[in-house]
Design a protein around this motif. Structure first.
Motif, PDB file in Angstrom:
ATOM      1  N   SER A   6       3.131  -8.230  -0.245  1.00 43.04           N
ATOM      2  CA  SER A   6       2.741  -7.920  -1.627  1.00 43.04           C
ATOM      3  C   SER A   6       2.096  -6.543  -1.731  1.00 43.04           C
ATOM      4  CB  SER A   6       1.761  -8.984  -2.141  1.00 43.04           C
ATOM      5  OG  SER A   6       0.533  -8.948  -1.410  1.00 43.04           O
ATOM      6  N   VAL A   7       1.740  -5.945  -0.591  1.00 44.84           N
ATOM      7  CA  VAL A   7       1.086  -4.633  -0.571  1.00 44.84           C
ATOM      8  C   VAL A   7       2.147  -3.549  -0.429  1.00 44.84           C
ATOM      9  CG1 VAL A   7      -0.595  -3.175   0.595  1.00 44.84           C
ATOM     10  CG2 VAL A   7      -0.944  -5.654   0.525  1.00 44.84           C
ATOM     11  N   ARG A   8       2.255  -2.700  -1.424  1.00 43.43           N
ATOM     12  CA  ARG A   8       3.188  -1.567  -1.358  1.00 43.43           C
ATOM     13  C   ARG A   8       2.540  -0.472  -0.509  1.00 43.43           C
ATOM     14  NH1 ARG A   8       3.814   0.184  -7.248  1.00 43.43           N
ATOM     15  NH2 ARG A   8       1.580  -0.234  -7.100  1.00 43.43           N
ATOM     16  N   LEU A   9       3.192  -0.147   0.610  1.00 41.20           N
ATOM     17  CA  LEU A   9       2.587   0.701   1.634  1.00 41.20           C
ATOM     18  C   LEU A   9       3.328   2.015   1.773  1.00 41.20           C
ATOM     19  CD1 LEU A   9       0.607   0.930   4.134  1.00 41.20           C
ATOM     20  CD2 LEU A   9       2.490  -0.047   5.473  1.00 41.20           C
ATOM     21  N   GLY A  10       2.570   3.103   1.981  1.00 41.26           N
ATOM     22  CA  GLY A  10       3.149   4.400   2.279  1.00 41.26           C
ATOM     23  C   GLY A  10       2.563   4.982   3.547  1.00 41.26           C
ATOM     24  N   ILE A  11       3.316   5.873   4.189  1.00 40.73           N
ATOM     25  CA  ILE A  11       2.862   6.581   5.389  1.00 40.73           C
ATOM     26  C   ILE A  11       2.696   8.055   5.047  1.00 40.73           C
ATOM     27  CG2 ILE A  11       3.332   7.168   7.795  1.00 40.73           C
ATOM     28  CD1 ILE A  11       3.072   4.233   7.526  1.00 40.73           C
ATOM     29  N   VAL A  12       1.563   8.635   5.398  1.00 41.28           N
ATOM     30  CA  VAL A  12       1.306  10.061   5.181  1.00 41.28           C
ATOM     31  C   VAL A  12       1.285  10.737   6.544  1.00 41.28           C
ATOM     32  CG1 VAL A  12      -0.257  11.772   4.212  1.00 41.28           C
ATOM     33  CG2 VAL A  12      -0.066   9.521   3.128  1.00 41.28           C
ATOM     34  N   GLY A  13       2.282  11.584   6.797  1.00 39.27           N
ATOM     35  CA  GLY A  13       2.448  12.204   8.109  1.00 39.27           C
ATOM     36  C   GLY A  13       3.559  11.501   8.852  1.00 39.27           C
TER      37      GLY A  13
END
Length: 354
Positions: A6-13
Motif C-alpha cells: 500500500s506504500v508507494r515507494l521511490g528510490i533517490v539515487g
C-alpha cells in the motif's frame, strides 16, 4: 499482517546502491513506482530493469510517492531528505546521515518538524545474530555490559580511488565515515545507546594516496591516487555515560589480516559477533567445579537489508514512527565521527557536543 504494497515507494539515487535496495524491495512485494537520478544513463538502466518511471527532478517523483529511500552520495542526503520530509514523506536514508555534522543537524531538525519520519540505514542491526545478542542484553544475561571492542578492518578495500567515496567534499571522510559508521552505531546499539561523553581518536591516510597501492580487487574503478584525499584508517576510544566504553579499529587498507568482529564484555557474560559467522557467548560457572563455557548460537541466515526495508515499510503503512535506527541515533553517530576527526586534528580527547 501489514500490507506493505500500500506504500508507494521511490528510490533517490539509481547507482549500485540504489539497485541493491530496489532489488530487495521488489523481492518482498514493495510497490516501487519510480526513481530519481541526475545521470541519464542511470535513469535508463533503472527504468529498464524495474519497469518504472524515472525522473531527473526529484520533486516530480515526490508527487507520486508516500515514501523514499535515499541512496545518493553523502553530500546530497540533506537536499533530498529535507525536501521529502517537508512534503510529508517517510524516508529511509543510507548511512551516514550526511557528509557533515551541520548537514546531519539540519536533517534532524527537519525530521522533528515533519509529519513523516526519517530512518537511517544501519542494516547490520537487523542481522539475526544481533537480534539474539540484543534480546539477551534486554533479559540481563550480560549483567553490567560495559565495553565493546569493535573491529571493521579490510586489508585492501578502498572502494574505488577517484570515486565519490574517496572525496572529502562529497563523502565527508573515508574509511571512518564509510564503514566505521556501522561499527560505531552497532557498538552503541549493543550498549543500549548510552550518552556519549568524550572521544579520543586518530585518523590516518597511509595507503590510498600511494602510486604503488597494491590490491587484488576493488569495488569501483581505480582512477589513481589524485582523487584520494580522505582517511583510510582510524583508531578511537569512545567514553560513554556510566563508564561504558568502545574501542574502535577501522581500516580500508592496512598491513594485517582483515577482520570484522565485535567483542562484548559484561559482568555475567560476554559475546563475540562476527557478521556472517554467528555469535559465541563467553561465560563461567561454579556448578560442580569452577569452569568456563563457550557456547555457539546458530541462527537462520537472513538478508539484513531486506529485514530493515520490511521494518521501514511496515511503519510507513501503519503511519508509525520507528523506534529503531532513528534520526536522533543517526545524529549521535555523526557527532561521534565528527569528534574523532576533531580529536585527530587537535591531538587531544574532545567532548562530543550536543
Amino acid at each position: 499482517m501489514v500490507d506493505i504494497s500500500s506504500v508507494r515507494l521511490g528510490i533517490v539515487g539509481l547507482g549500485n546502491i540504489g539497485h541493491h535496495h530496489a532489488e530487495r524491495f521488489v523481492d518482498q512485494g514493495a510497490n516501487l513506482v519510480g526513481g530519481v537520478d541526475i545521470a541519464e544513463g542511470a535513469r535508463a538502466s533503472f527504468g529498464d530493469e524495474f519497469g518504472v518511471a524515472t525522473y531527473q527532478d526529484h520533486h516530480e517523483l515526490y508527487d507520486e510517492v508516500d515514501a523514499v529511500a535515499v541512496t545518493t552520495p553523502n553530500k546530497f542526503h540533506e537536499q533530498y531528505v529535507v525536501d521529502a520530509l517537508d512534503r510529508g514523506l517517510d524516508v529511509l536514508v543510507e548511512k551516514p546521515l550526511a557528509n557533515t555534522l551541520e548537514a546531519a543537524e539540519r536533517i534532524t531538525d527537519a525530521a522533528h518538524a515533519a509529519d513523516g519520519f526519517c530512518m537511517v540505514g544501519f542494516h547490520t542491526r537487523f542481522e539475526n545474530p544481533v537480534e539474539v545478542i540484543n534480546g539477551y542484553r534486554q533479559e540481563g544475561r550480560f549483567g553490567d555490559l560495559s565495553h565493546v571492542e569493535a573491529n571493521y578492518i579490510r586489508r585492501r578495500g578502498v572502494p574505488g580511488r577517484g570515486s565519490w567515496f574517496t572525496s572529502k567534499e562529497v563523502a565527508g571522510g573515508g574509511a571512518l565515515i564509510d564503514i566505521g559508521v556501522h561499527a560505531v552505531d552497532l557498538s552503541l546499539y549493543l550498549l543500549g545507546y548510552p550518552e556519549v561523553e568524550e572521544v579520543s581518536g586518530i585518523t590516518r591516510s597511509q595507503f590510498g594516496g600511494r602510486d604503488d597501492y597494491t590490491y587484488i580487487q576493488m569495488w569501483g574503478d581505480d582512477q589513481g591516487p589524485e582523487g584520494f584525499n580522505v582517511d583510510d584508517s582510524a583508531t578511537a576510544f569512545i567514553r560513554c555515560a556510566d563508564d561504558r566504553t568502545i574501542s574502535l579499529e577501522v581500516a580500508w587498507a592496512v598491513n594485517r589480516p582483515k577482520k570484522q568482529e565485535y567483542v562484548l564484555r559484561g559482568t555475567e557474560s560476554g559475546a563475540t559477533f562476527r557478521p556472517g559467522e554467528g555469535v559465541t557467548f563467553h561465560e563461567s560457572g561454579v556448578q560442580g567445579a569452577g569452569h568456563m563455557v563457550e557456547s555457539e548460537v546458530e541462527t537462520r541466515n537472513n538478508d539484513a537489508h531486506a529485514a530493515e526495508q520490511t521494518y521501514f515499510l511496515e511503519h510507513c503503512a501503519r503511519g508509525e514512527t520507528p523506534d529503531r535506527n532513528t534520526v536522533d541515533q543517526g545524529l549521535t553517530v555523526q557527532r561521534v565521527l565528527s569528534a574523532i576527526y576533531r580529536s585527530s586534528e587537535t591531538g587531544e580527547a574532545v567532548p562530543v557536543e550536543d
